[in-house]
Design an enzyme around this catalytic site. Structure first.
Site, PDB file in Angstrom:
ATOM      1  N   CYS A 207      -3.718  -4.030  -4.477  1.00 18.83           N
ATOM      2  CA  CYS A 207      -2.777  -5.151  -4.592  1.00 18.83           C
ATOM      3  C   CYS A 207      -1.602  -4.874  -5.522  1.00 18.83           C
ATOM      4  CB  CYS A 207      -3.509  -6.396  -5.078  1.00 18.83           C
ATOM      5  SG  CYS A 207      -5.100  -6.658  -4.278  1.00 18.83           S
ATOM      6  N   HIS A 342       0.155 -12.927 -10.852  1.00 14.91           N
ATOM      7  CA  HIS A 342      -0.613 -12.379  -9.730  1.00 14.91           C
ATOM      8  C   HIS A 342      -1.215 -13.542  -8.945  1.00 14.91           C
ATOM      9  CE1 HIS A 342      -2.609  -9.320  -7.464  1.00 14.91           C
ATOM     10  NE2 HIS A 342      -3.814  -9.741  -7.786  1.00 14.91           N
ATOM     11  N   HIS A 383      -1.407 -13.693   0.296  1.00  9.61           N
ATOM     12  CA  HIS A 383      -1.464 -12.501  -0.547  1.00  9.61           C
ATOM     13  C   HIS A 383      -1.169 -11.292   0.335  1.00  9.61           C
ATOM     14  CE1 HIS A 383      -2.546  -9.443  -3.240  1.00  9.61           C
ATOM     15  NE2 HIS A 383      -3.740  -9.837  -3.639  1.00  9.61           N
TER      16      HIS A 383
END
Length: 807
Positions: A207, A342, A383
């Site tokens: 990520c 995040h 995401h």
């Protein structure tokens, strides 16, 4: 004794001078190591049909989300869905999906149909967004120039390649299997397609991949490993495998929606997308008169290390990486007004992240009386995993430029996460859009990305403010005042594309954009279009004094095909006459850069030739007694365009008109020398309109099948009476078959220009050898020669040797 004291004094003065020089040099080196970087261009493809910065900003300021059902072209994801979950199943049927990922302009990037079908759509997205970002930065990409540009790409999966080689059938594997899906090729393909010379790295830290890519790019720019840097990331959800795995671990929210910092947070929602930023040092960006969209102050990367689990985040590690980025950028915690978190919307991750943010920024935010605003775009688009960092970066650039913080949640979303002590910290998750806090002297923000792998990254960015340049670049010399251009001149706009319909589409879009611009904006826009775009075969060029006039001409101008070889340009002039020197003076006054090195005492033809040389136009010169006195012409083929006509006032317009005709005829002037004082690179002009077609390999039927044995490769004989032209036609048919080309190939183009490469060359040679029962001499495979020449040579060899056994 007096002599010794004098010598000692001189020695001390010299040592003091050396000490000062050394300190200055150390300061310069330290400044270079932490030099601020400029974001000068961007491109994006995000869920919700977002493909321009303007559309993304409008979306961020709306209350819409881009989460939707699984598209029809993802049968594997659909088949794996079961709302009850269970082994081998996914309980999620919503995500932030892109549309049209099967469509691609393969011809623009010189990729054959055959390779385009096998090419991972992530690589296609990165090619398009990289090109758009470079155009918005005003950096013309010509492959032959080998631009000193690095490529740093975050990417973590290659699910498309799975469908080329299902477990039950490997017959779909061809030479493109490796290059179409290998992660290393995501960066390498951009460098190859654009002809770039800098480092090319693909980064996989899950990520945090694309934010780590930013960190590596920053290091490369500061070490002068490259002049420009392309930083990007891409992610697509094509296979059910990872979706099922994440559901088995309970990482995903059942409704597919990330609910960052909310009480109902129950896992993250997945998303797709791609984005690219173009970076360079701030000092160079200012020197090149580029629009600075934002300034990168500092970046940092670290690892969770020995945390409580491989995929479990570490609060202390997050604190450390944020502090390291602040320190590198020379930024204090109290200067930061916003952090793009995040924010995965998990009950464990959100409290840990807010705890780290409070530890770094809380005391400073409390002391200044303005809480730190936080948010996460994952709540709106999902995401994006390897591309999540780039989606957040682009959002942050747009926020800093606009001076506005969009809402991070809606009032209807309900309460915030009760496991986070909101009453005791100095963080806020805004539920409505607000201006940047006026109490903060500068617009500075941070962005975080924490990889499932344990690799963390943080970056600190600042809005560009011309008044801050001296503080950010203390060693920068004051820029020289530009020369005045007292003489007016019309605006020259050039447009080109690889396809006539693309030229027309771009011209119409530009007409709408330019119609309402004022004189200064129009001059900069024209300068950007001339110098910041590569020239392609199909072209048009127009002159106008106003935006409305340019728009009218753009809508009506004819398109020329400039693919033929361009002939020698000649400069002819008639007898001298009063006013010819004044006309050259007027050109130098209208375009000050053309006056560089100009000697007004030189003959006017010499001055004109020197100006044309500065424009990249090589000319043969000669007097023409048949021309009237005071007249000069630029000639090629059967065309003649006046440069001087006896009226000095008309000289700037005549020069631009001649350059316009030269461009449309296939010449390649370098228009940089036409830049007028005050012209800058404009970052928000329309970009290339890709002409997309569908290139797609459907997901395989996993039902075991028996592959029937085919012919052994035997060929049918012919009587040996094929002519040279018939053999040439047969070779062209073989080449079309190898490339999967649906349209006729242009014999004027080379093997490389039609999308051929070493793989297709090998397949072509094998096919020819089988078709004609021969061996093709490798020296005949000149891939830079026009197809007509290449195939003609092959046909001559085959006919001459009597090798005429064909299928």
């Amino acid at each position: 004794m007096t002599v010794e004291l004098e010598q000692l004094r001189h020695l001390m003065e010299e040592q003091l001078r050396l000490s000062r020089t050394l300190k200055t040099r150390v300061a310069e080196l330290e400044g270079a190591r932490r030099a601020p970087l400029a974001v000068v261009g961007l491109g994006l493809r995000l869920p919700g049909g977002l493909s321009t910065p303007e559309a993304y900003w409008d979306f961020l300021n709306s209350d819409h989300t881009a989460i939707g059902p699984i598209p029809a072209d993802r049968p594997g994801l659909r088949a794996a869905y079961d709302p009850a979950g269970g082994p081998g199943k996914s309980y999620v049927d919503q995500a932030g999906f892109l549309t049209g990922i099967a469509d691609f302009d393969a011809g623009f990037f010189g990729i054959s149909n055959r390779e385009a079908e096998a090419l991972d759509p992530q690589q296609r997205l990165l090619l398009e967004t990289a090109w758009e970002a470079m155009e918005r930065a005003g950096i013309a990409v010509r492959r032959a120039d080998r631009l000193d540009t690095g490529v740093f790409v975050g990417i973590m999966g290659a699910e498309y390649s799975q469908r080329l080689a299902p477990a039950t059938d490997k017959s779909g594997i061809d030479p493109y299997f490796g290059t179409s899906g290998g992660l290393c090729f995501a960066a390498g393909r951009i460098s190859y397609a654009l002809g770039l010379a800098g480092p090319a790295l693909s980064v996989d830290t899950a990520c945090s991949s694309s934010l780590v890519a930013l960190h590596l790019a920053a290091q490369a720019l500061r070490r002068e490993e490259c002049r420009y840097a392309i930083v990007g990331g891409a992610n697509l959800v094509l296979s059910a495998d990872l979706m099922v795995s994440l559901c088995q671990s309970g990482a995903l929210a059942p409704d597919g929606r990330t609910k960052a910092f909310r009480a109902d947070a129950d896992g993250y929602g997945r998303g797709e997308g791609a984005g690219v930023l173009v970076l360079m040092t701030l000092e160079r960006a200012l020197r090149e008169e580029r629009t600075v969209l934002a300034v990168v102050r500092g970046t940092a990367v670290n690892s969770d290390g020995a945390s409580s689990g491989l995929t479990v985040p570490s609060g202390p590690a997050q604190q450390q990486v944020i502090q390291a980025a602040l320190q590198e950028g020379g930024v204090r915690p109290d200067e930061v007004g916003y952090v793009e978190a995040h924010g995965t919307g998990t009950r464990l991750g959100d409290p840990l992240e807010t705890g780290a943010l409070q530890a770094v920024f809380g005391a400073a935010a409390g002391a200044r009386g303005v809480p730190l605003a936080i948010g996460s775009v994952k709540s709106r688009i999902g995401h994006l995993e390897a591309a999540s960092g780039i989606a957040s970066l682009v959002k942050l650039v747009l926020m800093l430029r606009a001076g506005r913080i969009p809402a991070a949640r809606s009032v209807a979303d309900g309460p915030l996460n009760p496991l986070i002590p909101w009453a005791d910290n100095h963080l806020t998750v805004p539920d409505r859009g607000t201006p940047w806090p006026a109490a903060l002297p500068h617009r500075i923000a941070g962005v975080s990305a924490f990889g499932l792998s344990g690799t963390n990254a943080h970056a600190v960015l600042e809005a560009f403010d011309p008044q801050r340049v001296a503080a950010l670049l203390p060693h920068r010399a004051a820029p020289a005042a530009p020369a005045n251009a007292a003489v007016p001149a019309p605006h020259l706009v050039t447009v080109s594309a690889k396809d006539p319909s693309a030229v027309r589409q771009l011209a119409l879009t530009l007409a709408s954009r330019l119609a309402g611009l004022g004189a200064a904006e129009l001059s900069s826009a024209s300068h950007t279009l001339r110098t910041g775009r590569a020239a392609f075969p199909y072209r048009l060029a127009v002159l106008g004094d106003t935006g409305a006039e340019l728009a009218r001409h753009l809508r009506a101008a004819p398109i020329t095909d400039a693919s033929a070889a361009f002939p020698q340009v000649r400069l002819h002039w008639g007898p001298d006459a009063p006013g010819t020197s004044a006309a050259a003076d007027r050109l130098a006054a209208a375009f000050p850069l053309l006056g560089a090195g100009d000697q007004r005492t030189d003959p006017t033809p010499d001055r004109l030739a020197r100006m044309l040389t500065l424009l990249g136009v090589a000319v043969r010169t000669g007097a023409d007694p048949g021309l009237p006195a005071g007249v000069a012409r630029l000639c090629w083929d059967d065309q003649a365009h006046p440069l001087l006509d006896g009226d000095p006032e008309q000289a700037p317009r005549l020069l631009l008109a001649a350059l316009s005709a030269l461009f449309q005829a296939g010449g390649d002037p370098r228009f940089d020398a036409l830049r007028r004082p005050g012209d800058r690179i404009v970052a928000d002009l329309p970009v290339y309109p890709f002409q997309r077609r569908r290139f797609w390999v459907d997901e395989p039927d996993l039902t075991p099948t028996t592959v029937a044995a085919g012919p052994s490769g035997a060929v049918a004989g012919v009587d040996g009476g094929l002519s040279h032209d018939e053999v040439t036609d047969s070779l062209m048919a073989e080449l079309r078959e190898v490339l999967h080309a649906e349209e006729e190939l242009d014999p004027r183009q080379s093997f490389l220009e039609i999308g051929g490469d070493s793989f297709t060359a090998m397949l072509f040679v094998k096919g020819v050898e089988q078709r004609f029962n021969t061996t093709v001499p490798l020296e005949l495979m000149d891939m830079d020669a026009p197809l007509a020449s290449l195939l003609g040579c092959l046909a001559t060899d085959i006919v001459g040797a009597g090798r005429l056994v064909a299928r």
